[in-house]
Design a protein around this motif. Structure first.
Motif, PDB file in Angstrom:
ATOM      1  N   ALA A  84      16.522  50.513  40.100  1.00 44.61           N
ATOM      2  CA  ALA A  84      16.255  49.253  40.797  1.00 44.61           C
ATOM      3  C   ALA A  84      17.221  49.006  41.951  1.00 44.61           C
ATOM      4  N   ASP A  85      18.456  49.455  41.813  1.00 41.16           N
ATOM      5  CA  ASP A  85      19.476  49.160  42.825  1.00 41.16           C
ATOM      6  C   ASP A  85      19.666  50.290  43.843  1.00 41.16           C
ATOM      7  N   LYS A  86      18.817  51.291  43.771  1.00 38.86           N
ATOM      8  CA  LYS A  86      18.924  52.413  44.704  1.00 38.86           C
ATOM      9  C   LYS A  86      17.941  52.260  45.859  1.00 38.86           C
ATOM     10  N   GLN A  87      18.290  52.820  46.990  1.00 37.81           N
ATOM     11  CA  GLN A  87      17.451  52.704  48.169  1.00 37.81           C
ATOM     12  C   GLN A  87      16.079  53.328  47.962  1.00 37.81           C
ATOM     13  N   ASN A  88      16.034  54.420  47.222  1.00 28.89           N
ATOM     14  CA  ASN A  88      14.769  55.090  46.977  1.00 28.89           C
ATOM     15  C   ASN A  88      14.128  54.642  45.670  1.00 28.89           C
ATOM     16  N   GLY A  89      14.559  53.485  45.175  1.00 30.41           N
ATOM     17  CA  GLY A  89      14.016  52.952  43.937  1.00 30.41           C
ATOM     18  C   GLY A  89      12.633  52.367  44.131  1.00 30.41           C
ATOM     19  N   PRO A  90      12.075  51.786  43.084  1.00 33.06           N
ATOM     20  CA  PRO A  90      10.727  51.205  43.151  1.00 33.06           C
ATOM     21  C   PRO A  90      10.689  49.992  44.071  1.00 33.06           C
ATOM     22  N   SER A  91       9.486  49.589  44.460  1.00 26.10           N
ATOM     23  CA  SER A  91       9.334  48.406  45.295  1.00 26.10           C
ATOM     24  C   SER A  91       9.801  47.173  44.549  1.00 26.10           C
ATOM     25  N   ALA A  92      10.068  46.108  45.284  1.00 27.59           N
ATOM     26  CA  ALA A  92      10.690  44.902  44.711  1.00 27.59           C
ATOM     27  C   ALA A  92       9.897  44.332  43.548  1.00 27.59           C
ATOM     28  N   ASP A  93       8.564  44.372  43.642  1.00 23.95           N
ATOM     29  CA  ASP A  93       7.760  43.766  42.578  1.00 23.95           C
ATOM     30  C   ASP A  93       7.590  44.678  41.373  1.00 23.95           C
ATOM     31  N   GLN A  94       8.237  45.873  41.408  1.00 23.71           N
ATOM     32  CA  GLN A  94       8.143  46.793  40.282  1.00 23.71           C
ATOM     33  C   GLN A  94       9.497  47.051  39.624  1.00 23.71           C
ATOM     34  N   THR A  95      10.513  46.300  40.010  1.00 16.71           N
ATOM     35  CA  THR A  95      11.845  46.551  39.453  1.00 16.71           C
ATOM     36  C   THR A  95      12.057  45.858  38.121  1.00 16.71           C
ATOM     37  N   ILE A  96      11.353  44.759  37.874  1.00 13.23           N
ATOM     38  CA  ILE A  96      11.580  43.962  36.671  1.00 13.23           C
ATOM     39  C   ILE A  96      10.278  43.717  35.932  1.00 13.23           C
ATOM     40  N   VAL A  97      10.311  43.855  34.626  1.00 12.28           N
ATOM     41  CA  VAL A  97       9.239  43.410  33.744  1.00 12.28           C
ATOM     42  C   VAL A  97       9.804  42.285  32.889  1.00 12.28           C
ATOM     43  N   TYR A  98       9.237  41.107  33.012  1.00 15.06           N
ATOM     44  CA  TYR A  98       9.697  39.953  32.241  1.00 15.06           C
ATOM     45  C   TYR A  98       9.058  39.965  30.864  1.00 15.06           C
ATOM     46  N   ILE A  99       9.868  40.014  29.843  1.00 18.90           N
ATOM     47  CA  ILE A  99       9.378  40.038  28.472  1.00 18.90           C
ATOM     48  C   ILE A  99       8.762  38.693  28.101  1.00 18.90           C
ATOM     49  N   LYS A 100       9.380  37.609  28.562  1.00 14.82           N
ATOM     50  CA  LYS A 100       8.875  36.264  28.317  1.00 14.82           C
ATOM     51  C   LYS A 100       8.335  35.689  29.622  1.00 14.82           C
ATOM     52  N   ALA A 101       7.115  35.202  29.590  1.00 19.21           N
ATOM     53  CA  ALA A 101       6.443  34.744  30.806  1.00 19.21           C
ATOM     54  C   ALA A 101       7.250  33.696  31.552  1.00 19.21           C
ATOM     55  N   GLU A 102       7.855  32.762  30.818  1.00 25.43           N
ATOM     56  CA  GLU A 102       8.557  31.660  31.465  1.00 25.43           C
ATOM     57  C   GLU A 102       9.807  32.109  32.209  1.00 25.43           C
ATOM     58  N   ASP A 103      10.356  33.271  31.850  1.00 20.97           N
ATOM     59  CA  ASP A 103      11.585  33.725  32.497  1.00 20.97           C
ATOM     60  C   ASP A 103      11.382  34.028  33.978  1.00 20.97           C
ATOM     61  N   GLU A 104      10.186  34.461  34.349  1.00 16.42           N
ATOM     62  CA  GLU A 104       9.936  34.709  35.769  1.00 16.42           C
ATOM     63  C   GLU A 104       9.995  33.401  36.555  1.00 16.42           C
ATOM     64  N   ILE A 105       9.532  32.317  35.940  1.00 22.38           N
ATOM     65  CA  ILE A 105       9.590  31.015  36.605  1.00 22.38           C
ATOM     66  C   ILE A 105      11.031  30.533  36.678  1.00 22.38           C
ATOM     67  N   PHE A 106      11.739  30.625  35.558  1.00 19.04           N
ATOM     68  CA  PHE A 106      13.157  30.246  35.568  1.00 19.04           C
ATOM     69  C   PHE A 106      13.920  31.033  36.629  1.00 19.04           C
ATOM     70  N   HIS A 107      13.650  32.335  36.713  1.00 20.93           N
ATOM     71  CA  HIS A 107      14.357  33.199  37.663  1.00 20.93           C
ATOM     72  C   HIS A 107      14.068  32.763  39.098  1.00 20.93           C
ATOM     73  N   GLU A 108      12.822  32.458  39.355  1.00 17.97           N
ATOM     74  CA  GLU A 108      12.425  32.012  40.689  1.00 17.97           C
ATOM     75  C   GLU A 108      13.114  30.696  41.070  1.00 17.97           C
ATOM     76  N   LEU A 109      13.296  29.808  40.104  1.00 16.76           N
ATOM     77  CA  LEU A 109      13.857  28.485  40.366  1.00 16.76           C
ATOM     78  C   LEU A 109      15.375  28.427  40.199  1.00 16.76           C
ATOM     79  N   SER A 110      15.973  29.503  39.744  1.00 15.19           N
ATOM     80  CA  SER A 110      17.408  29.478  39.432  1.00 15.19           C
ATOM     81  C   SER A 110      18.261  29.333  40.685  1.00 15.19           C
ATOM     82  N   SER A 111      19.378  28.640  40.536  1.00 14.47           N
ATOM     83  CA  SER A 111      20.331  28.485  41.642  1.00 14.47           C
ATOM     84  C   SER A 111      21.241  29.710  41.732  1.00 14.47           C
ATOM     85  N   TRP A 112      21.477  30.380  40.628  1.00 11.02           N
ATOM     86  CA  TRP A 112      22.161  31.668  40.600  1.00 11.02           C
ATOM     87  C   TRP A 112      21.821  32.380  39.302  1.00 11.02           C
ATOM     88  N   SER A 113      22.012  33.678  39.292  1.00  7.07           N
ATOM     89  CA  SER A 113      21.701  34.484  38.107  1.00  7.07           C
ATOM     90  C   SER A 113      22.449  35.805  38.193  1.00  7.07           C
TER      91      SER A 113
END
Length: 323
Positions: A248-277
Motif C-alpha cells: 500500500a505504501d509503495k509507489q508501484n502498489g495498488p491503486s488508492a481504492d484497492q489498498t484497504i478492505v474495511y472489515i466493518k462497514a461503518e469504519d469506512e465512514i468513520f475514516h472518511e470523517l476522521s480528523s486524524w488517524s
C-alpha cells in the motif's frame, strides 16, 4: 429507564458492506466461509415502550413463504435464522462480552476483565445484542462509549493508553493522540464496537442510533452533574481493524481504492470523517483466502469530532439502505 429510539429493519441476507465495489467484493471473499445469519422478524427498537427485560419489544408477523425459502437456505447455504434483541449491558454478560473483546488490543496482555467490568457498569449508555430465546445467552455485539477521563486511573485504561502510544508510528499524530489520552481525555469518548463477523448490517443503523441517542440523553438524565458532563463528548476515539495491502505504501502498489478492505462497514465512514488517524501492523493474523493473500490485518485508530456524528448516522443509513 432511558428513552429509546424507533427503527425497523427488514429480513435479509447480509454480506459485509463497504463503499467501493472492490472493497465490497473483497469483504465478501474474506468471509465467504462464515455462517450467514438471516434476520426474521428482528426485534429492532420500535414505537412500543421498552419492556423491563430489554431494549426491544416490537415483533412483526411471520411470513410463511419466507420460512419456506429459509428452510432451503439452511439446507444448502448453511444459513441460520435468528431473532436478534437489544439489551442494556449487565453483569451476567461478562463472559460473552469478554470473548468478543479478546483481540481488541491484538495479542497484548492487559486488564481485559477490568475493561469489561467498566462496560457492564455503564448500563444507561451501551447495548448488547443477543438472539431471542438463546439458551447459551450468547453476545453477538457490544456497542458503547466510555469517557477516557472518567476511567483514566483504572489499570485497563492505563494499559490501553500504553498500547496506543506504543503503536502510533507518526510523530504529528502521536502528539494529538497524547492529548486525547491526557489533557483532553475528559472530553473524549472511547467508542467500543465489537461483533461477530457477519452480524446483519441492517442492525447497524439502529445500534448506532441507540448509542448516540443514549449519549445525548445521558447529558440530561444522569443523576449527578458530574455524570452528565462525562457524556458531553467533543470527540470519539475508535480502535478497529482493516485489511491493508502489503504494498500500500509503495509507489508501484495498488491503486488508492484497492489498498484497504474495511472489515466493518461503518469504519469506512468513520475514516472518511476522521480528523486524524493512523494504522499499524498487528501480530495476530486471521486465516485468509487466496484472494486476500496480499492483504494484512492492520490496526486502525481514528479520531472523529462529535459534530460529525449526525453526518455519520445519515451516511450509515444510506449505505445500509442501498444494499
Amino acid at each position: 429507564m432511558p428513552r429509546k429510539p424507533a427503527r425497523h429493519c427488514r429480513p435479509a441476507r447480509c454480506p459485509p458492506l463497504s463503499f467501493s465495489p472492490f472493497a465490497r467484493s473483497m469483504a465478501r471473499i474474506a468471509s465467504n466461509n462464515k455462517v450467514t445469519h438471516k434476520v426474521q422478524n428482528s426485534r429492532i427498537p420500535g414505537n412500543d415502550q421498552p419492556s423491563s427485560s430489554g431494549k426491544m419489544v416490537n415483533h412483526g408477523p411471520t411470513d410463511k413463504r419466507e420460512d419456506s425459502s429459509s428452510s432451503d437456505d439452511e439446507e444448502f447455504d448453511d444459513t441460520v435464522q435468528a431473532d436478534f434483541e437489544f439489551f442494556d449491558p449487565k453483569p451476567s454478560d461478562f463472559h460473552g462480552v469478554k470473548i468478543l473483546l479478546q483481540a481488541y488490543l491484538d495479542d497484548k496482555q492487559w486488564d481485559l476483565s477490568g475493561f469489561v467490568d467498566v462496560i457492564l457498569g455503564q448500563p444507561t449508555v451501551g447495548t448488547v445484542v443477543k438472539i431471542e430465546n438463546d439458551e447459551d445467552d450468547g453476545i453477538y455485539s457490544i456497542v458503547t462509549a466510555l469517557n477516557l477521563g472518567r476511567y483514566k486511573d483504572l489499570e485497563c485504561m492505563a494499559d490501553l493508553k500504553e498500547y496506543l502510544l506504543k503503536a502510533c508510528p507518526q510523530k504529528d499524530v502521536f502528539f494529538k493522540l497524547s492529548l486525547f489520552l491526557g489533557d483532553q481525555a475528559k472530553d473524549v469518548g472511547l467508542l467500543v464496537s465489537q461483533r461477530v463477523v457477519n452480524l446483519p448490517p441492517q442492525l447497524l443503523p439502529p445500534l448506532y442510533d441507540a448509542l448516540f441517542d443514549e449519549v445525548s440523553w445521558a447529558t440530561e438524565d444522569e443523576p449527578t452533574e458530574e455524570l452528565r458532563k462525562s457524556f458531553c463528548f467533543k470527540s470519539y476515539l475508535v480502535i478497529s481493524k482493516i485489511y491493508k495491502h502489503k504494498n500500500a505504501d509503495k509507489q508501484n502498489g495498488p491503486s488508492a481504492d484497492q489498498t484497504i478492505v474495511y472489515i466493518k462497514a461503518e469504519d469506512e465512514i468513520f475514516h472518511e470523517l476522521s480528523s486524524w488517524s493512523f494504522s499499524f501492523p498487528l501480530h495476530t493474523q486471521l486465516v485468509r483466502t487466496d484472494e486476500m493473500k496480499d492483504y494484512r490485518l492492520t490496526g486502525l485508530v481514528m479520531a472523529v469530532n462529535a459534530t460529525k456524528i449526525p453526518t455519520f448516522r445519515k451516511k450509515l443509513h444510506s449505505l445500509i439502505d442501498e444494499s
